[in-house]
Design a protein around this motif. Structure first.
Motif, PDB file in Angstrom:
ATOM      1  N   LEU A 194      35.051 -21.657  27.712  1.00  0.00           N
ATOM      2  CA  LEU A 194      34.462 -20.441  27.096  1.00  0.00           C
ATOM      3  C   LEU A 194      34.642 -20.134  25.826  1.00  0.00           C
ATOM      4  O   LEU A 194      33.548 -19.870  25.137  1.00  0.00           O
ATOM      5  CB  LEU A 194      34.734 -19.073  28.063  1.00  0.00           C
ATOM      6  N   LYS A 195      35.982 -20.391  25.382  1.00  0.00           N
ATOM      7  CA  LYS A 195      36.395 -20.176  23.895  1.00  0.00           C
ATOM      8  C   LYS A 195      35.321 -20.754  23.072  1.00  0.00           C
ATOM      9  O   LYS A 195      34.863 -20.565  22.093  1.00  0.00           O
ATOM     10  CB  LYS A 195      37.635 -20.236  23.590  1.00  0.00           C
ATOM     11  N   GLN A 196      35.152 -22.246  23.339  1.00  0.00           N
ATOM     12  CA  GLN A 196      34.598 -23.241  22.844  1.00  0.00           C
ATOM     13  C   GLN A 196      33.199 -22.723  22.568  1.00  0.00           C
ATOM     14  O   GLN A 196      32.368 -23.069  21.465  1.00  0.00           O
ATOM     15  CB  GLN A 196      34.619 -24.515  23.162  1.00  0.00           C
ATOM     16  N   GLN A 197      32.524 -22.327  23.718  1.00  0.00           N
ATOM     17  CA  GLN A 197      30.941 -21.930  23.901  1.00  0.00           C
ATOM     18  C   GLN A 197      30.567 -20.757  23.123  1.00  0.00           C
ATOM     19  O   GLN A 197      29.646 -20.713  22.293  1.00  0.00           O
ATOM     20  CB  GLN A 197      30.611 -21.715  25.260  1.00  0.00           C
ATOM     21  N   LEU A 198      31.588 -19.979  23.033  1.00  0.00           N
ATOM     22  CA  LEU A 198      31.491 -18.508  22.203  1.00  0.00           C
ATOM     23  C   LEU A 198      31.537 -18.920  20.986  1.00  0.00           C
ATOM     24  O   LEU A 198      30.733 -18.349  19.845  1.00  0.00           O
ATOM     25  CB  LEU A 198      32.384 -17.441  22.699  1.00  0.00           C
ATOM     26  N   LYS A 199      32.443 -19.817  20.546  1.00  0.00           N
ATOM     27  CA  LYS A 199      32.344 -20.147  18.974  1.00  0.00           C
ATOM     28  C   LYS A 199      31.076 -21.024  18.421  1.00  0.00           C
ATOM     29  O   LYS A 199      30.661 -20.866  17.436  1.00  0.00           O
ATOM     30  CB  LYS A 199      33.937 -21.342  18.695  1.00  0.00           C
ATOM     31  N   ALA A 200      30.436 -22.054  19.284  1.00  0.00           N
ATOM     32  CA  ALA A 200      29.334 -22.543  19.103  1.00  0.00           C
ATOM     33  C   ALA A 200      28.406 -21.566  18.792  1.00  0.00           C
ATOM     34  O   ALA A 200      27.460 -21.771  17.951  1.00  0.00           O
ATOM     35  CB  ALA A 200      29.170 -23.511  20.339  1.00  0.00           C
ATOM     36  N   ILE A 201      28.267 -20.542  19.830  1.00  0.00           N
ATOM     37  CA  ILE A 201      27.345 -19.450  19.710  1.00  0.00           C
ATOM     38  C   ILE A 201      27.481 -18.604  18.301  1.00  0.00           C
ATOM     39  O   ILE A 201      26.375 -18.641  17.643  1.00  0.00           O
ATOM     40  CB  ILE A 201      27.209 -18.365  21.113  1.00  0.00           C
ATOM     41  N   GLN A 202      28.217 -18.418  18.055  1.00  0.00           N
ATOM     42  CA  GLN A 202      28.786 -17.612  16.716  1.00  0.00           C
ATOM     43  C   GLN A 202      28.460 -18.466  15.666  1.00  0.00           C
ATOM     44  O   GLN A 202      27.783 -18.079  14.589  1.00  0.00           O
ATOM     45  CB  GLN A 202      30.422 -17.239  16.574  1.00  0.00           C
ATOM     46  N   GLY A 203      28.755 -19.998  15.638  1.00  0.00           N
ATOM     47  CA  GLY A 203      28.420 -20.725  14.556  1.00  0.00           C
ATOM     48  C   GLY A 203      26.734 -20.802  14.294  1.00  0.00           C
ATOM     49  O   GLY A 203      26.307 -20.859  13.299  1.00  0.00           O
ATOM     50  N   ILE A 204      26.180 -20.767  15.545  1.00  0.00           N
ATOM     51  CA  ILE A 204      24.681 -20.841  15.513  1.00  0.00           C
ATOM     52  C   ILE A 204      24.115 -19.569  14.647  1.00  0.00           C
ATOM     53  O   ILE A 204      23.082 -19.503  13.865  1.00  0.00           O
ATOM     54  CB  ILE A 204      24.086 -21.029  16.854  1.00  0.00           C
ATOM     55  N   ILE A 205      24.566 -18.297  15.193  1.00  0.00           N
ATOM     56  CA  ILE A 205      24.259 -17.209  14.765  1.00  0.00           C
ATOM     57  C   ILE A 205      24.483 -16.885  13.143  1.00  0.00           C
ATOM     58  O   ILE A 205      23.900 -16.499  12.339  1.00  0.00           O
ATOM     59  CB  ILE A 205      24.889 -15.892  15.487  1.00  0.00           C
ATOM     60  N   ASP A 206      25.792 -17.398  12.815  1.00  0.00           N
ATOM     61  CA  ASP A 206      26.041 -17.446  11.487  1.00  0.00           C
ATOM     62  C   ASP A 206      25.181 -18.109  10.728  1.00  0.00           C
ATOM     63  O   ASP A 206      24.579 -17.627   9.288  1.00  0.00           O
ATOM     64  CB  ASP A 206      27.687 -18.203  11.144  1.00  0.00           C
ATOM     65  N   ASN A 207      24.775 -19.286  11.083  1.00  0.00           N
ATOM     66  CA  ASN A 207      23.807 -20.251  10.192  1.00  0.00           C
ATOM     67  C   ASN A 207      22.606 -19.524  10.189  1.00  0.00           C
ATOM     68  O   ASN A 207      21.872 -19.708   9.250  1.00  0.00           O
ATOM     69  CB  ASN A 207      23.880 -21.555  11.015  1.00  0.00           C
ATOM     70  N   MET A 208      22.125 -19.023  11.237  1.00  0.00           N
ATOM     71  CA  MET A 208      20.512 -18.406  11.395  1.00  0.00           C
ATOM     72  C   MET A 208      20.731 -17.110  10.538  1.00  0.00           C
ATOM     73  O   MET A 208      19.452 -16.780   9.852  1.00  0.00           O
ATOM     74  CB  MET A 208      20.080 -18.274  12.961  1.00  0.00           C
ATOM     75  N   SER A 209      21.800 -16.476  10.485  1.00  0.00           N
ATOM     76  CA  SER A 209      21.445 -15.034   9.558  1.00  0.00           C
ATOM     77  C   SER A 209      21.560 -15.428   8.162  1.00  0.00           C
ATOM     78  O   SER A 209      21.002 -14.858   7.348  1.00  0.00           O
ATOM     79  CB  SER A 209      22.768 -14.508  10.035  1.00  0.00           C
ATOM     80  N   LEU A 210      22.273 -16.652   7.646  1.00  0.00           N
ATOM     81  CA  LEU A 210      22.251 -17.062   6.144  1.00  0.00           C
ATOM     82  C   LEU A 210      20.634 -17.620   5.924  1.00  0.00           C
ATOM     83  O   LEU A 210      20.365 -17.181   4.917  1.00  0.00           O
ATOM     84  CB  LEU A 210      23.093 -18.062   6.051  1.00  0.00           C
ATOM     85  N   CYS A 211      20.174 -18.236   6.871  1.00  0.00           N
ATOM     86  CA  CYS A 211      18.943 -18.747   6.525  1.00  0.00           C
ATOM     87  C   CYS A 211      17.700 -17.816   6.540  1.00  0.00           C
ATOM     88  O   CYS A 211      16.770 -17.961   5.902  1.00  0.00           O
ATOM     89  CB  CYS A 211      18.490 -19.942   7.631  1.00  0.00           C
ATOM     90  N   HIS A 212      18.114 -16.573   7.226  1.00  0.00           N
ATOM     91  CA  HIS A 212      16.945 -15.581   7.437  1.00  0.00           C
ATOM     92  C   HIS A 212      17.560 -14.118   7.380  1.00  0.00           C
ATOM     93  O   HIS A 212      17.819 -13.521   8.024  1.00  0.00           O
ATOM     94  CB  HIS A 212      16.523 -15.777   8.967  1.00  0.00           C
ATOM     95  N   PRO A 213      18.004 -13.983   6.147  1.00  0.00           N
ATOM     96  CA  PRO A 213      18.869 -12.462   5.671  1.00  0.00           C
ATOM     97  C   PRO A 213      18.269 -11.523   6.038  1.00  0.00           C
ATOM     98  O   PRO A 213      18.766 -10.424   6.168  1.00  0.00           O
ATOM     99  CB  PRO A 213      19.260 -12.725   4.202  1.00  0.00           C
ATOM    100  N   GLN A 214      16.725 -11.295   6.152  1.00  0.00           N
ATOM    101  CA  GLN A 214      16.032 -10.075   6.510  1.00  0.00           C
ATOM    102  C   GLN A 214      16.289  -9.852   8.053  1.00  0.00           C
ATOM    103  O   GLN A 214      15.716  -8.495   8.376  1.00  0.00           O
ATOM    104  CB  GLN A 214      14.598 -10.478   6.103  1.00  0.00           C
TER     105      GLN A 214
END
Length: 554
Positions: free
Chosen positions: A166-186
């Motif tokens: 579970l910890k690894q999956q949550l870390k992977a989800i956070q990584g996806i959101i981090d990346n997408m938020s940088l690409c789409h700052p709006q």
């Protein structure tokens, strides 16, 4: 209105046969988030229930019409490509027509949506494992879409057991959101874990406002943002954006926050990553790595996305061209100029206020160009502790460490004009190991045996020509690694020493040379060269904003 969803031809299906890989909760989040961004959403709410094996993504995008809801979960159905040519000009994040169908294969899928052009009603649709509608009913809701994937991998218990923790999956989800938020700052992001708020990311105009929300140790003013419009080799227009952590202010102990994105998605590109690291060579301390985000917004014809099921690896046309552009933009970020000094943005806001007042006849200000030129004038006014040059400029004071500023100047000169010159009388060295001899030979020093455990040096770096400590400097060079390390050693040995008294003219000459270097923020060892004491900070410390009467206790 959303474009119609169509069945792809067998020719296209065969080309993209890999499909979407739904192998974790993170993969579900990735696909649903990409669909929401393609739907022009500006607010995303993601709810994760790991114990229930459920993911829900709600967005305020344009929504899906009832007709499209009836087809969107079927295999090979998409609204984002129509024919074979579209595969080579991808402009959306999701395009294969497989994501929703793939989710139906591993869980239960429900979609609620209201088309933004239909102000009457929304619809709630449930799908079976073939992506066909099994239940359809009206649902009151605002325009947008809510996708719920539940009981994920319930029909494949072996897959559940093989998933990461579970910890690894949550870390992977956070990584996806981090990346997408940088690409789409709006976009505004709200993420909930078991009904509790987990992540919140506020929108910004550029990734410079987003990155400090993701890395709490990094502040807005530790970063520099630059955006450049570029004409590609095919004569099309592109844009290159970079947020870079200034090397004198922030760095990481490992290479985990240097991200490359292409057209809205973070990708793996070892070649571009190495280009960034090479451009930042000798600006960071040993063992430290940069913080950076580089976003290429380029014509679809320059990219092939069809290399990896998760679309994280791409083929970039004209790679060398883009590597050269990355090097150029990093050089601009690192230079000292009104564009890359933190206070420049504040100055622009002040200028706007003064300009508004000037229009009313209250003030008169100089032109923008003259202000920018005046801004970077550094005037030497003194020396502190025979170590720091006090430099005055239009926005306050800088303390410049004289030895490492000179080291930076010399290092870049040596890089550009590395030259070994013959010596009139050979320099004799003793007690050298075989590795030291090999090192001197590697950097083209003319060394030959001169008796028992003794060697004669016939040429030396030009900067050491008139120095009495040349033998010591050669010993240092023999202990180094590559040519670059040797050049750093020569620069360090030849630079002005701390403790040396300088005349004002000498200080001024050093300042003028230093501020023109390619990487003036740090020395070749990564140490910061200057400390900025801005006028705004000085005014605040000395309470210059106080009313006169108040400051006298009246």
């Amino acid at each position: 209105m959303s474009p119609p969803i169509r069945l792809l031809s067998s020719e296209i299906v065969n080309l993209i046969a890999a499909g979407e890989v739904i192998d974790s909760l993170a993969a579900v989040v990735r696909e649903l988030v990409e669909n929401a961004i393609d739907a022009k959403a500006t607010r995303l709410t993601i709810s994760i229930f790991p114990e229930l094996w459920q993911v829900e993504v709600a967005d305020n995008g344009r929504g899906i019409s009832l007709e499209n809801l009836r087809h969107c979960a079927k295999a090979h159905h998409t609204s984002k490509i129509c024919d074979l040519d579209d595969l080579w000009k991808i402009t959306s994040l999701g395009f294969r027509g497989e994501a929703l169908f793939s989710i139906t294969q591993v869980g239960q899928l429900t979609i609620k949506s209201r088309d933004a052009t239909d102000y009457q009603v929304g619809w709630c649709v449930d799908y079976n494992q073939q992506g066909e509608v099994i239940k359809e009913e009206t649902s009151p809701m605002a325009p947008g879409t809510i996708v719920t994937a539940s009981d994920l991998f319930g029909s494949i218990p072996v897959r559940r057991q093989g998933l990461p923790t579970l910890k690894q999956q949550l870390k992977a989800i956070q990584g996806i959101i981090d990346n997408m938020s940088l690409c789409h700052p709006q976009i505004t992001w709200q993420v909930h874990h078991n009904h509790k708020s987990w992540l919140t990311i506020s929108p910004g105009k550029t990734p410079q406002q987003i990155l400090p929300q993701l890395l709490k140790s990094v502040h807005f003013h530790d970063l520099q943002f630059l955006s450049e419009t570029i004409v590609t080799p095919s004569q099309e227009e592109a844009k290159l954006e970079m947020v870079l952590g200034l090397p004198d202010r922030t760095s990481r102990g490992r290479l985990d926050w240097l991200k490359i994105a292409v057209n809205g998605r973070v990708v793996r590109s070892p070649q571009l990553e190495q280009t960034v690291l090479a451009a930042l060579s000798r600006t960071l301390p040993k063992g430290r790595f940069p913080v950076g985000f580089l976003h290429f917004k380029i014509p679809p014809s320059e990219i092939d996305w069809n290399r990896h099921p998760a679309k994280t690896e791409i083929y970039l046309q004209s790679l060398q061209f883009w590597q050269d552009k990355v090097t150029e933009i990093i050089e601009k970020v690192l230079k000292l100029s009104p564009l890359t000094i933190t206070t420049a943005g504040q100055n622009q806001r002040v200028k706007k206020l003064l300009k508004a007042s000037e229009n009313r006849g209250i003030y008169n200000i100089a032109s923008s160009d003259s202000n920018e030129l005046e801004f970077m004038k550094l005037r030497a006014v003194g020396q502190v502790n025979k170590t720091y040059i006090v430099a005055e400029h239009s926005q306050g004071l800088w303390l410049v460490e004289q030895h490492i500023a000179h080291e930076r100047v010399l290092y870049e000169q040596i890089q550009d004009e590395w030259q070994l010159i013959p010596v009139k009388q050979a320099i004799i060295l003793t007690e050298l190991s075989s590795k030291q001899v090999e090192q001197l030979e590697r950097i083209s020093v003319d060394i030959e045996p001169f008796g028992d455990n003794t060697w004669a040096i016939r040429n030396i770096p030009k900067l050491l020509e008139n120095r009495e400590d040349s033998p010591d400097a050669l010993i240092e060079l023999s202990l180094g690694g590559d040519l670059e390390t040797a050049q750093v050693a020569v620069a360090c040995r030849s630079a002005i020493r701390n403790g040396m008294v300088l005349e004002l003219t000498q200080m001024q000459d050093l300042l003028d040379s230093w501020k023109k270097t390619r990487n003036p923020r740090t020395c070749p060892h990564g140490r910061p060269i200057y400390l900025s004491l801005e006028e705004s900070s000085l005014s605040s410390f000395f309470r210059r904003h106080w009313v006169i009467g108040k400051s006298h206790g009246i």
